[in-house]
Enzyme design. Structure first.
Site, mmCIF file in Angstrom:
data_model
loop_
_atom_site.group_PDB
_atom_site.id
_atom_site.type_symbol
_atom_site.label_atom_id
_atom_site.label_comp_id
_atom_site.label_asym_id
_atom_site.label_seq_id
_atom_site.Cartn_x
_atom_site.Cartn_y
_atom_site.Cartn_z
ATOM 1 N N LYS A 1 -14.988 64.925 16.416
ATOM 2 C CA LYS A 1 -16.399 65.232 16.836
ATOM 3 C C LYS A 1 -16.349 64.740 18.175
ATOM 4 C CE LYS A 1 -18.739 64.677 12.812
ATOM 5 N NZ LYS A 1 -18.206 63.713 11.480
ATOM 6 N N VAL B 1 -21.820 70.715 0.965
ATOM 7 C CA VAL B 1 -22.612 71.558 1.248
ATOM 8 C C VAL B 1 -22.806 73.003 1.129
ATOM 9 C CG1 VAL B 1 -22.504 72.509 3.514
ATOM 10 C CG2 VAL B 1 -21.987 70.435 3.025
ATOM 11 N N ILE C 1 -28.225 66.908 12.779
ATOM 12 C CA ILE C 1 -28.681 66.806 14.269
ATOM 13 C C ILE C 1 -28.096 67.503 15.448
ATOM 14 C CG2 ILE C 1 -28.755 65.010 15.839
ATOM 15 C CD1 ILE C 1 -27.733 63.067 13.746
ATOM 16 N N GLY D 1 -23.923 66.736 11.572
ATOM 17 C CA GLY D 1 -24.910 67.301 10.246
ATOM 18 C C GLY D 1 -25.852 68.058 11.112
#
Lengths: 433, 433
Positions: free
Chosen positions: A205, A16, A136, A134
């Site tokens: 999450k 990333v 979204i 991610g």
């Protein structure tokens, strides 16, 4: 308007981080136009020098504490992961008034309260769009777009590895172990897949989503968690027989209590999802989150939930927002935890079950099985019975009942004389036929 | 932190406005907790008093100019629609430093520049999530979440009336006129359906989406617009034969030019969409928007695109954001139009066509038809030919070519001796089989 350059410290330069550097470099002029000031990378903290050929060598350092403390650093971007030393570094940054952009779900799922308080004390920003699903946009919709509504439920597929494995099992009919191996070969599962397949990643999450949706602090420890290790080819064929598939879901919902109050439930488990449900067609490594709100109705957000470039897109989007705040003055949204709802224990949480079992073809077996459900107050939605040779297959789908009553019923079924074997037990999401 | 009450003037109290009042009233305590200050409705401007029984009568006024000018009004929320007198009122509010939340797509599609300049001059906020796709968060993702990425394409179903009609035509095989009548009876189409069926509503939304996605001012006049009046049952059956359906799409994309520069295309037309495409399954009055960005990949946003409560959810979400900015100091994102890309004329824009025609069953007809395409530089992707009695049906799907070359080819096919009739011409979205 403050148009002096904004200094950024990047912690981490893996898949990333290197994409964050690329986006900041390739889009430098565009980002300046969008924020109103140049975004300048002051340094990149890495564990070892020398391995990072894609980024300017002069920016690399192994001294992350010194980088975060530099006078010319305004924003710290963290894509390292894990709790320490990152927690200490980010608290240090926030206390010194430096804003933070992080993709660190594990850290946020345990320490959001502490981080948010440090940010509030100094007036710094704390953004974390990349921590869930991610690329979204889901954190921003929950904390901003839906701030005028009452969110009742969030259900998502938020882990790409397990979704890849379950999609592949559904497509090929193969078992869990060989599909996991295949996922590893293809790069969709890590050498130690525990965080994914045992649901830790999804649970972190779920904690973040539930906190945002219900204005309540929910940590990873509050999330009931079941992974996909025990999912079998028979579970998937049982699902197919009911026009369903199996997905690892992160569910967050309000649970009304008998006294008129509300609790929140956050949980992660594999469940049967009808093929007509919008989440059923989310295949492979994709993520999707369905949000239900009283006024907005049902919304769905879909896209790539992981990977270097998609995650970097979310990180840099947050960075632009933080930089805009620095240019224009003001802050982004603060933690909203005023509701302080209690967490609903899993046993009290209403769920639905599907149970498939092999039974002896003798008179009264269906009545006996049905009796075990009704004795515990569990109402049955459908029963299907198929006679095969000297036995029969019995498939029961229940209405909603407290999870503990359903679990106790399943335990009792195992003990019944004429139940040869319980072949599949799965919770059910949505309106199953 | 400024925790004094924030005064709101509401312009309009129809289907959306009355829901805004309801949300502000029923959720008053929650909204105060989320923004940090109470949100107080100072007045509601309506055309006629007396018809509005669901809202407090003492708040109603017919003098919108006086309401907007009140000293104790900090934010103006507009859900009236149309250009005047709203444009004048909102400019007056913004110039006086009052922030604006509007759901008015027609106004924004023509006058965003003027409104944004007024907001910038006084430091006020201008929010408009509800102007596109109702409750679906799409404005905020485009202007904030994806601000660190390069958006290449936005394709959406953004008009519920036309989507309802096309879904119904596909399901029933009925023609356009009778389906429109049915939609009117069911409340999905207005007495004068022009704004919907001729694509004006979708074109306004396309202009807003293109402006946000490409950091360029795009107005409704820049959007190529074709409605659904000419869609026939044969178009839908031609689509079905290719495993497609027909959707009215709003498309916004970057169009690379020969000299290395870029233009933007914004257009609205009915197109064939493969059933495997994520937009194909968006049925009835629902909306969905697919966004493609270089780093994030493909994202999809789905939900209710119209209706009182969903639109009010988006309006109140914006209002909370504006109020938070007033409490914490600072502003929301400003207009971003630095890129100033030129608009690509429709004729130059690359598209794909599907053409179905009835031809005489004589030798050489396929060669003649193919010759018309190749003469204009249009490459054919697939041809299907089915002989029926003394004629044949010829179905051609092209590769991408400038729209003018495709249109000219279709015009020429009409003139060919052995082409009995051209039965369906539709543009094609996505990778059609």
């Amino acid at each position: 308007m403050n148009t002096r350059p904004i200094g950024v410290a990047l912690l981490g330069c893996g898949v990333v981080g290197s994409e964050v550097v690329r986006l900041l470099t390739e889009q430098a002029d565009e980002l300046t136009a969008r924020t109103g000031a140049p975004i300048e990378l002051r340094g990149i903290a890495v564990r070892k020098l020398g391995k990072h050929r894609d980024v300017p060598a002069e920016l690399l350092t192994t001294d992350s504490a010194a980088l975060v403390a530099r006078e010319d650093v305004d924003v710290v971007v963290e894509v390292v992961g894990g709790i320490e030393p990152v927690r200490t570094l980010l608290l240090q940054a926030l206390r010194a008034g430096r804003s933070v952009v992080t993709a660190n779900k594990a850290l946020l799922a345990e320490h959001t309260a502490e981080l948010a308080e440090a940010a509030d004390a100094s007036g710094a920003d704390l953004y974390f769009e990349a921590a869930v699903a991610g690329a979204i946009p889901i954190v921003r919709p929950l904390r901003e777009s839906l701030a005028g509504d009452r969110i009742t439920r969030v259900v998502g597929i938020v882990n790409g590895t397990t979704n890849f494995i379950l999609s592949a099992m559904d497509a090929t009919g193969a078992g869990y172990a060989e599909t996991l191996e295949e996922a590893g070969r293809l790069g969709y599962a890590e050498a130690d897949p525990t965080a994914d397949v045992d649901g830790f990643d999804a649970a972190a999450k779920a904690a973040i989503l539930a906190s945002l949706a219900f204005h309540t602090r929910v940590t990873a420890a509050d999330v009931h968690r079941e992974g996909i290790r025990d999912i079998t080819a028979s579970d998937l064929s049982a699902a197919r027989a009911l026009s369903c598939t199996v997905k690892l879901l992160a569910l967050c919902e309000r649970v009304p209590q008998a006294d008129g109050s509300e609790r929140v439930s956050a949980r992660v488990y594999p469940a049967m999802v009808p093929l007509s449900h919008p989440l059923a067609s989310v295949d492979g490594a994709f993520n999707a989150v369905v949000v239900e709100a009283e006024a907005a109705g049902r919304l769905m957000f879909y896209g790539q939930g992981a990977g270097g470039a998609p995650t970097a897109s979310a990180v840099v989007g947050d960075l632009v927002a933080v930089c805009r705040n620095q240019v224009q003055g003001g802050r982004g949204p603060r933690e909203s935890a005023y509701a302080q709802l209690a967490v609903s224990p899993m046993g009290d949480t209403p769920t639905r079950y599907h149970v498939s079992m092999e039974v002896a073809d003798v008179a009264g077996v269906l009545a006996t099985v049905a009796g075990e459900f009704s004795r515990r107050g569990v109402s049955i939605s459908t029963v299907r019975q198929a006679v095969r040779g000297d036995g029969a297959t019995l498939v029961v789908v229940t209405h909603t009942a407290p999870d503990s009553a359903l679990a106790a019923t399943v335990a009792a079924l195992h003990e019944l004389e004429h139940v040869t074997s319980v072949t599949s037990v799965l919770r059910v999401e949505g309106d199953t036929p």
